[in-house]
Design a protein around this motif. Structure first.
Motif, PDB file in Angstrom:
ATOM      1  N   GLU A 216       0.914  -1.126   0.016  1.00 58.88           N
ATOM      2  CA  GLU A 216      -0.024  -0.056   0.000  1.00 58.88           C
ATOM      3  C   GLU A 216       0.983   1.298  -0.218  1.00 58.88           C
ATOM      4  O   GLU A 216       1.952   1.191   0.617  1.00 58.88           O
ATOM      5  N   GLU A 217       0.365   2.360  -0.673  1.00 59.90           N
ATOM      6  CA  GLU A 217       0.964   3.644  -0.499  1.00 59.90           C
ATOM      7  C   GLU A 217       0.275   4.647   0.409  1.00 59.90           C
ATOM      8  O   GLU A 217      -1.015   4.814  -0.012  1.00 59.90           O
ATOM      9  N   LEU A 218       0.665   5.134   1.425  1.00 58.78           N
ATOM     10  CA  LEU A 218      -0.149   5.968   2.290  1.00 58.78           C
ATOM     11  C   LEU A 218      -0.012   7.655   1.948  1.00 58.78           C
ATOM     12  O   LEU A 218       0.909   7.843   1.151  1.00 58.78           O
ATOM     13  N   LYS A 219      -1.227   8.099   1.733  1.00 62.84           N
ATOM     14  CA  LYS A 219      -1.012   9.563   1.562  1.00 62.84           C
ATOM     15  C   LYS A 219      -1.562  10.285   2.752  1.00 62.84           C
ATOM     16  O   LYS A 219      -2.745  10.159   3.143  1.00 62.84           O
ATOM     17  N   ILE A 220      -1.068  11.295   3.254  1.00 64.00           N
ATOM     18  CA  ILE A 220      -1.701  12.146   4.406  1.00 64.00           C
ATOM     19  C   ILE A 220      -1.839  13.417   3.534  1.00 64.00           C
ATOM     20  O   ILE A 220      -0.697  14.140   3.229  1.00 64.00           O
ATOM     21  N   GLU A 221      -2.980  14.135   3.887  1.00 63.49           N
ATOM     22  CA  GLU A 221      -3.328  15.473   3.256  1.00 63.49           C
ATOM     23  C   GLU A 221      -3.944  16.428   4.100  1.00 63.49           C
ATOM     24  O   GLU A 221      -4.835  15.975   4.869  1.00 63.49           O
ATOM     25  N   TYR A 222      -3.467  17.562   4.240  1.00 65.12           N
ATOM     26  CA  TYR A 222      -4.009  18.708   5.045  1.00 65.12           C
ATOM     27  C   TYR A 222      -5.437  19.106   4.532  1.00 65.12           C
ATOM     28  O   TYR A 222      -5.417  19.521   3.400  1.00 65.12           O
ATOM     29  N   ARG A 223      -6.425  19.260   5.215  1.00 69.27           N
ATOM     30  CA  ARG A 223      -7.785  19.528   4.896  1.00 69.27           C
ATOM     31  C   ARG A 223      -8.247  20.785   5.587  1.00 69.27           C
ATOM     32  O   ARG A 223      -9.076  20.753   6.598  1.00 69.27           O
ATOM     33  N   PRO A 224      -7.558  22.110   5.410  1.00 68.10           N
ATOM     34  CA  PRO A 224      -8.044  23.242   6.352  1.00 68.10           C
ATOM     35  C   PRO A 224      -9.477  23.597   5.887  1.00 68.10           C
ATOM     36  O   PRO A 224      -9.793  23.492   4.709  1.00 68.10           O
ATOM     37  N   SER A 225      -9.999  24.218   6.799  1.00 64.63           N
ATOM     38  CA  SER A 225     -11.471  24.955   6.490  1.00 64.63           C
ATOM     39  C   SER A 225     -11.161  26.269   5.577  1.00 64.63           C
ATOM     40  O   SER A 225     -11.976  26.720   4.878  1.00 64.63           O
ATOM     41  N   ILE A 226      -9.832  26.883   5.820  1.00 65.28           N
ATOM     42  CA  ILE A 226      -9.685  27.996   5.316  1.00 65.28           C
ATOM     43  C   ILE A 226      -8.018  27.912   4.681  1.00 65.28           C
ATOM     44  O   ILE A 226      -7.321  27.510   5.564  1.00 65.28           O
ATOM     45  N   PHE A 227      -7.781  28.164   3.431  1.00 68.01           N
ATOM     46  CA  PHE A 227      -6.380  28.280   3.078  1.00 68.01           C
ATOM     47  C   PHE A 227      -6.219  28.934   1.693  1.00 68.01           C
ATOM     48  O   PHE A 227      -7.238  29.150   1.016  1.00 68.01           O
ATOM     49  N   SER A 228      -5.001  29.437   1.919  1.00 70.74           N
ATOM     50  CA  SER A 228      -4.639  30.373   0.556  1.00 70.74           C
ATOM     51  C   SER A 228      -3.066  30.370   0.672  1.00 70.74           C
ATOM     52  O   SER A 228      -2.497  30.273   1.755  1.00 70.74           O
ATOM     53  N   GLU A 229      -2.420  30.129  -0.514  1.00 69.08           N
ATOM     54  CA  GLU A 229      -0.935  30.075  -0.637  1.00 69.08           C
ATOM     55  C   GLU A 229      -0.483  31.364  -0.554  1.00 69.08           C
ATOM     56  O   GLU A 229       0.708  31.422   0.093  1.00 69.08           O
ATOM     57  N   GLU A 230      -1.150  32.528  -0.521  1.00 73.34           N
ATOM     58  CA  GLU A 230      -0.598  33.872  -0.285  1.00 73.34           C
ATOM     59  C   GLU A 230      -1.491  34.694   0.520  1.00 73.34           C
ATOM     60  O   GLU A 230      -2.987  34.515   0.784  1.00 73.34           O
ATOM     61  N   ILE A 264      -6.504  10.772   5.345  1.00 74.42           N
ATOM     62  CA  ILE A 264      -5.683   9.752   5.344  1.00 74.42           C
ATOM     63  C   ILE A 264      -5.971   8.647   4.487  1.00 74.42           C
ATOM     64  O   ILE A 264      -6.957   8.093   4.802  1.00 74.42           O
ATOM     65  N   SER A 265      -5.518   8.380   3.399  1.00 73.87           N
ATOM     66  CA  SER A 265      -5.706   7.400   2.423  1.00 73.87           C
ATOM     67  C   SER A 265      -4.566   6.474   1.934  1.00 73.87           C
ATOM     68  O   SER A 265      -3.547   6.592   2.347  1.00 73.87           O
ATOM     69  N   ALA A 266      -4.935   5.280   1.521  1.00 75.13           N
ATOM     70  CA  ALA A 266      -3.969   4.369   0.930  1.00 75.13           C
ATOM     71  C   ALA A 266      -4.480   3.953  -0.263  1.00 75.13           C
ATOM     72  O   ALA A 266      -5.478   3.340  -0.672  1.00 75.13           O
ATOM     73  N   ASP A 267      -3.605   4.128  -1.382  1.00 77.61           N
ATOM     74  CA  ASP A 267      -3.955   3.784  -2.446  1.00 77.61           C
ATOM     75  C   ASP A 267      -5.276   4.389  -3.247  1.00 77.61           C
ATOM     76  O   ASP A 267      -6.106   3.760  -3.633  1.00 77.61           O
ATOM     77  N   GLY A 268      -5.424   5.454  -2.745  1.00 73.22           N
ATOM     78  CA  GLY A 268      -6.692   6.448  -3.061  1.00 73.22           C
ATOM     79  C   GLY A 268      -7.945   6.272  -2.186  1.00 73.22           C
ATOM     80  O   GLY A 268      -8.764   6.679  -2.407  1.00 73.22           O
ATOM     81  N   ILE A 269      -7.909   5.232  -1.195  1.00 70.92           N
ATOM     82  CA  ILE A 269      -8.794   4.706  -0.399  1.00 70.92           C
ATOM     83  C   ILE A 269      -9.057   5.486   0.788  1.00 70.92           C
ATOM     84  O   ILE A 269      -8.079   5.400   1.530  1.00 70.92           O
ATOM     85  N   ASN A 270      -9.922   6.136   0.904  1.00 73.35           N
ATOM     86  CA  ASN A 270     -10.142   6.994   2.257  1.00 73.35           C
ATOM     87  C   ASN A 270     -10.409   5.952   3.421  1.00 73.35           C
ATOM     88  O   ASN A 270     -11.153   5.162   3.493  1.00 73.35           O
TER      89      ASN A 270
END
Length: 363
Positions: A216-230, A264-270
């Motif tokens: 499996e390949e693990l993927k961790i993604e930040y999901r903020p309620s507010i976000f902007s690169e700048e 948090i997902s593995a091979d695209g599965i939540n």
């Protein structure tokens, strides 16, 4: 870095305890509700200034007593050092490091690095977002100077804003004051969380690949309620203004770091929604092990590990992988019994049997 000894006075169910530890492995044995986790709490207290459990400071004081004291002697860079915390039964806290009084608990943060593994941590993946936010925050408080102060300030302003939103009459000019402050502290928190999750993603992916044998390949993604690169601060403020009418109706702040989550997902599965219990625990273990690596990379120190009844929650393969991954870190392991081959093969271990807040036996 290792804990050499600890003294507990009127702490939880410990009336008076003075115990020294092994530099590598310490196994704390005993039946449930005897004080094993309380001892870990005492050790942790002197690293971050508060318990790793959701309790108020005054609850750490033994019932009927006026205060508790926790004094930890530790070794860092071959030098013996001492942290001491005294808490009154009203919650007033005094902190000293090497005899010098500290103004605030945050001054302890870069002195002793400690990571806690508990059965609750194995629920990081499947439980509510609050668990994942606490996971991020606990780590960032230790490795990012100023993060704890920003987090505490944000929570204080959030509480004030939410209280004001419940008033029968609301002045937007006053609300504007809270919004600017919330955006100031919240912007800093979001930025640091985003950077940290990127680190966790990279490191935990490699650990998870080894844990699963590359399946499996693990993927961790930040999901903020507010976000902007700048200019996150300005963007956050504008979002608060845009959502004011809804917030007034609901009497609550709908946007900000207090609503963040991690996917948090593995091979695209939540994994939270569709992962098996085994997949969820493996992912959680990968996250916790990545904490160790990050602290070692950031501080050049090996953190002390507190394993609170966690081995019994893992199968033999995960137990073995965990113990083999811990290298030369000092460990404190609580258990009701020695756990199979893994525990028997632990090097240089000290066994402490605890009964009713007292050390019954030391081996």
């Amino acid at each position: 870095m290792y804990i050499k000894s600890i003294e507990l006075k009127n702490f939880r169910n410990y009336n008076d305890l003075n115990i020294s530890f092994n530099e590598r492995v310490n196994i704390l044995m005993g039946n449930n509700a005897q004080g094993k986790t309380n001892l870990l709490e005492g050790i942790y207290l002197n690293s971050i200034g508060k318990s790793f459990k959701s309790v108020r400071d005054k609850e750490l004081v033994m019932f009927g007593e006026e205060f508790c004291r926790v004094k930890t002697t530790y070794v860092r860079d071959d030098e013996e050092r001492v942290n001491e915390i005294v808490i009154s039964n009203t919650g007033v806290k005094g902190i000293k490091a090497d005899g010098v009084k500290l103004a605030k608990a945050s001054e302890l943060l870069d002195k002793v690095y400690i990571i806690v593994f508990s059965p609750e941590d194995l629920k990081i993946v499947k439980d509510e977002p609050e668990k994942r936010r606490k996971f991020i925050d606990r780590e960032l408080c230790q490795i990012r100077r100023g993060y704890l102060a920003d987090l505490n300030s944000y929570k204080k302003v959030l509480k004030q804003r939410n209280t004001y939103l419940k008033e029968s009459r609301i002045d937007d000019g006053i609300l504007d004051i809270w919004d600017y402050e919330l955006a100031e502290y919240g912007g800093k928190i979001i930025k640091k969380r985003s950077e940290f999750v990127k680190q966790i993603d990279e490191i935990s992916r490699d650990i998870h690949t080894r844990l699963t044998g590359g399946k499996e390949e693990l993927k961790i993604e930040y999901r903020p309620s507010i976000f902007s690169e700048e200019n996150i601060k300005e963007y956050f403020y504008q979002e608060l203004v845009k959502n004011r009418d809804d917030d007034k109706r609901n009497g609550n702040t709908s946007k900000g770091p207090h609503k963040d989550d991690i996917k948090i997902s593995a091979d695209g599965i939540n994994l939270r929604k569709f992962g098996s219990q085994g997949q969820q625990r493996t992912a959680a273990l990968s996250l916790k092990l990545s904490e160790i690596k990050i602290i070692e990379e950031e501080t050049n120190e090996k953190p002390i590990l507190l394993l609170d009844d966690v081995l019994s929650e893992l199968d033999n393969d995960r137990q073995t992988y965990l113990m083999n991954s811990l290298g030369e870190n000092q460990m404190f392991i609580t258990t009701t019994d020695l756990i199979g081959q893994v525990a028997r093969n632990l090097p240089n271990s000290k066994i402490v049997v605890i009964k009713n807040g007292m050390v019954d036996t030391e081996i």
